[in-house]
Write a protein that holds these residues in place. Structure first.
Motif, PDB file in Angstrom:
ATOM      1  N   VAL A 189       0.848  -1.199   0.000  1.00  0.00           N
ATOM      2  CA  VAL A 189       0.000   0.000   0.000  1.00  0.00           C
ATOM      3  C   VAL A 189       0.882   1.246   0.000  1.00  0.00           C
ATOM      4  CG1 VAL A 189      -1.765   1.293   1.269  1.00  0.00           C
ATOM      5  CG2 VAL A 189      -1.908  -1.213   1.132  1.00  0.00           C
ATOM      6  N   PHE A 190       1.977   1.232   0.763  1.00  0.00           N
ATOM      7  CA  PHE A 190       2.880   2.384   0.786  1.00  0.00           C
ATOM      8  C   PHE A 190       3.470   2.626  -0.612  1.00  0.00           C
ATOM      9  CE2 PHE A 190       3.865   1.081   5.418  1.00  0.00           C
ATOM     10  CZ  PHE A 190       2.715   1.710   5.867  1.00  0.00           C
ATOM     11  N   THR A 191       3.899   1.556  -1.253  1.00  0.00           N
ATOM     12  CA  THR A 191       4.462   1.673  -2.603  1.00  0.00           C
ATOM     13  C   THR A 191       3.401   2.181  -3.573  1.00  0.00           C
ATOM     14  OG1 THR A 191       5.994  -0.142  -2.141  1.00  0.00           O
ATOM     15  CG2 THR A 191       5.642   0.409  -4.455  1.00  0.00           C
ATOM     16  N   ALA A 192       2.183   1.676  -3.442  1.00  0.00           N
ATOM     17  CA  ALA A 192       1.085   2.125  -4.306  1.00  0.00           C
ATOM     18  C   ALA A 192       0.821   3.618  -4.115  1.00  0.00           C
ATOM     19  CB  ALA A 192      -0.178   1.321  -4.011  1.00  0.00           C
ATOM     20  N   MET A 193       0.884   4.077  -2.873  1.00  0.00           N
ATOM     21  CA  MET A 193       0.662   5.507  -2.606  1.00  0.00           C
ATOM     22  C   MET A 193       1.728   6.354  -3.302  1.00  0.00           C
ATOM     23  SD  MET A 193      -2.092   5.767  -0.797  1.00  0.00           S
ATOM     24  CE  MET A 193      -2.132   7.257   0.142  1.00  0.00           C
ATOM     25  N   GLU A 194       2.968   5.869  -3.296  1.00  0.00           N
ATOM     26  CA  GLU A 194       4.036   6.587  -3.993  1.00  0.00           C
ATOM     27  C   GLU A 194       3.782   6.598  -5.496  1.00  0.00           C
ATOM     28  OE1 GLU A 194       7.616   4.576  -2.840  1.00  0.00           O
ATOM     29  OE2 GLU A 194       7.728   5.614  -0.917  1.00  0.00           O
ATOM     30  N   GLU A 253       1.359   8.993  -6.610  1.00  0.00           N
ATOM     31  CA  GLU A 253       1.829  10.342  -6.314  1.00  0.00           C
ATOM     32  C   GLU A 253       1.117  10.968  -5.119  1.00  0.00           C
ATOM     33  OE1 GLU A 253       1.885  12.671  -9.905  1.00  0.00           O
ATOM     34  OE2 GLU A 253       3.139  11.215 -10.946  1.00  0.00           O
ATOM     35  N   PHE A 254       0.902  10.147  -4.089  1.00  0.00           N
ATOM     36  CA  PHE A 254       0.324  10.603  -2.827  1.00  0.00           C
ATOM     37  C   PHE A 254       1.358  10.475  -1.717  1.00  0.00           C
ATOM     38  CE2 PHE A 254      -3.718   9.769  -5.022  1.00  0.00           C
ATOM     39  CZ  PHE A 254      -4.442  10.898  -4.661  1.00  0.00           C
ATOM     40  N   GLU A 255       2.599  10.866  -2.005  1.00  0.00           N
ATOM     41  CA  GLU A 255       3.684  10.747  -1.035  1.00  0.00           C
ATOM     42  C   GLU A 255       3.405  11.512   0.250  1.00  0.00           C
ATOM     43  OE1 GLU A 255       4.324  11.884  -4.209  1.00  0.00           O
ATOM     44  OE2 GLU A 255       5.432  10.225  -5.108  1.00  0.00           O
ATOM     45  N   THR A 256       2.658  12.604   0.151  1.00  0.00           N
ATOM     46  CA  THR A 256       2.371  13.411   1.346  1.00  0.00           C
ATOM     47  C   THR A 256       1.557  12.636   2.381  1.00  0.00           C
ATOM     48  OG1 THR A 256       0.427  14.368   0.276  1.00  0.00           O
ATOM     49  CG2 THR A 256       2.479  15.618   0.120  1.00  0.00           C
ATOM     50  N   PHE A 257       0.865  11.600   1.941  1.00  0.00           N
ATOM     51  CA  PHE A 257       0.059  10.802   2.868  1.00  0.00           C
ATOM     52  C   PHE A 257       0.857   9.660   3.510  1.00  0.00           C
ATOM     53  CE2 PHE A 257      -3.323  12.414   0.000  1.00  0.00           C
ATOM     54  CZ  PHE A 257      -4.029  13.144   0.939  1.00  0.00           C
ATOM     55  N   LEU A 291       0.104   7.967   7.152  1.00  0.00           N
ATOM     56  CA  LEU A 291      -0.371   6.584   7.023  1.00  0.00           C
ATOM     57  C   LEU A 291       0.500   5.634   7.836  1.00  0.00           C
ATOM     58  CD1 LEU A 291      -2.318   4.596   5.697  1.00  0.00           C
ATOM     59  CD2 LEU A 291      -0.784   4.517   3.720  1.00  0.00           C
ATOM     60  N   LYS A 292       1.816   5.802   7.754  1.00  0.00           N
ATOM     61  CA  LYS A 292       2.728   4.949   8.525  1.00  0.00           C
ATOM     62  C   LYS A 292       2.546   5.180  10.023  1.00  0.00           C
ATOM     63  CE  LYS A 292       6.233   4.445   4.934  1.00  0.00           C
ATOM     64  NZ  LYS A 292       7.598   4.750   4.490  1.00  0.00           N
ATOM     65  N   SER A 352      -0.169   6.182  11.501  1.00  0.00           N
ATOM     66  CA  SER A 352      -1.459   5.595  11.855  1.00  0.00           C
ATOM     67  C   SER A 352      -1.349   4.083  11.990  1.00  0.00           C
ATOM     68  CB  SER A 352      -2.499   5.961  10.794  1.00  0.00           C
ATOM     69  OG  SER A 352      -3.733   5.378  11.085  1.00  0.00           O
ATOM     70  N   LEU A 353      -0.635   3.445  11.080  1.00  0.00           N
ATOM     71  CA  LEU A 353      -0.434   1.997  11.141  1.00  0.00           C
ATOM     72  C   LEU A 353       0.348   1.610  12.398  1.00  0.00           C
ATOM     73  CD1 LEU A 353      -0.751  -0.796   9.871  1.00  0.00           C
ATOM     74  CD2 LEU A 353       1.356  -0.358   8.591  1.00  0.00           C
ATOM     75  N   GLU A 354       1.375   2.397  12.717  1.00  0.00           N
ATOM     76  CA  GLU A 354       2.176   2.125  13.915  1.00  0.00           C
ATOM     77  C   GLU A 354       1.319   2.261  15.176  1.00  0.00           C
ATOM     78  OE1 GLU A 354       5.943   4.104  16.227  1.00  0.00           O
ATOM     79  OE2 GLU A 354       5.955   4.126  14.042  1.00  0.00           O
ATOM     80  N   ALA A 355       0.487   3.294  15.227  1.00  0.00           N
ATOM     81  CA  ALA A 355      -0.405   3.489  16.379  1.00  0.00           C
ATOM     82  C   ALA A 355      -1.395   2.329  16.492  1.00  0.00           C
ATOM     83  CB  ALA A 355      -1.153   4.813  16.258  1.00  0.00           C
ATOM     84  N   PHE A 356      -1.918   1.877  15.357  1.00  0.00           N
ATOM     85  CA  PHE A 356      -2.849   0.751  15.343  1.00  0.00           C
ATOM     86  C   PHE A 356      -2.173  -0.509  15.871  1.00  0.00           C
ATOM     87  CE2 PHE A 356      -4.424  -3.034  13.105  1.00  0.00           C
ATOM     88  CZ  PHE A 356      -5.740  -3.048  13.554  1.00  0.00           C
ATOM     89  N   ARG A 357      -0.975  -0.779  15.405  1.00  0.00           N
ATOM     90  CA  ARG A 357      -0.244  -1.972  15.857  1.00  0.00           C
ATOM     91  C   ARG A 357       0.063  -1.902  17.348  1.00  0.00           C
ATOM     92  NH1 ARG A 357       3.874  -2.639  10.715  1.00  0.00           N
ATOM     93  NH2 ARG A 357       2.395  -3.768   9.378  1.00  0.00           N
TER      94      ARG A 357
END
Length: 164
Positions: A69-74, A77-81, A85-86, A88-93
Motif C-alpha cells: 500500500v505504501f508503494t502504491a501511494m508513492e 503520487e500521494f507521497e504526502t500521505f 499513514l505509517k 497511523s499503522l504504527e499506532a494501530f499496531r
C-alpha cells in the motif's frame, strides 16, 4: 466482487462522522456533498487497492501487505500521505499489542484465581477427610456419645472455646 455499484460505497454514517471530525465546529455539509465524498472515497480505495495489488503481483504474491500500500501511494503520487499513514499503522499496531497484553494478563489472572480456588477446595477436602477419619477412630475406640457430638460440631472439651 460486489454485485451492485452501491455496494462499493462507504456507509454514510462513517462518511458523516469523518467529515464532522475534519470540519470546524458550526460548519455544515449537505447530503449531496456527503454522497459525493462517499463515492470519491470509494473510488480512491478501489484505485489504491488496484495499485497495491499490482505491486504484490510483481512480487509474485497474492496477499496485499502494508508495504504494498505504501508503494502504491508513492506510485499514485500521494507521497504526502505516506508519513501520516505509517504513523497511523504504527499506532494501530501498538494499540493491538496493548489489547493483546491486557487479554493475556486477564487470562493469567483468571488462571491464577482458578488455581487458588482448586487449592482451597483441595485443602477443604483434606480437612474434611481428616475430621472424618478422626471421628471414625473415636467411634472405633468407643468414645462417649457427648464427646462424639462435640467432635461433629467442631468443638473439643480440651480446647478452649472463644465466645462471641
Amino acid at each position: 466482487m460486489a454485485e451492485r455499484p452501491e455496494d462499493l460505497n462507504l456507509p454514510m454514517s462513517v462518511v458523516t462522522r469523518i467529515t464532522k471530525e475534519a470540519l470546524p465546529d458550526g460548519c455544515m455539509i449537505s447530503k449531496e456533498a456527503r454522497l459525493a465524498l462517499s463515492k470519491a472515497a470509494s473510488v480512491f480505495v478501489l484505485y489504491a487497492t488496484s495499485c497495491a495489488n499490482t505491486v504484490a503481483q510483481k512480487s509474485k504474491r497474492k496477499t496485499l501487505t502494508a508495504p504494498d500500500v505504501f508503494t502504491a501511494m508513492e506510485e499514485m503520487e500521494f507521497e504526502t500521505f505516506l508519513e501520516p499513514l505509517k504513523d497511523s499503522l504504527e499506532a494501530f499496531r501498538k494499540e493491538q499489542g496493548q489489547m493483546k497484553e491486557r487479554k493475556a494478563a486477564k487470562k493469567k489472572e483468571k488462571e491464577e484465581k482458578e488455581a487458588a480456588e482448586r487449592a482451597l477446595k483441595s485443602v477443604a477436602e483434606e480437612s474434611a477427610s481428616l475430621v472424618t477419619s478422626e471421628l471414625a477412630a473415636t467411634v472405633e475406640n468407643g468414645a462417649p456419645e457427648s464427646e462424639m457430638v462435640e467432635m461433629e460440631n467442631g468443638t473439643d472439651s480440651d480446647t478452649p472455646q472463644v465466645v462471641e
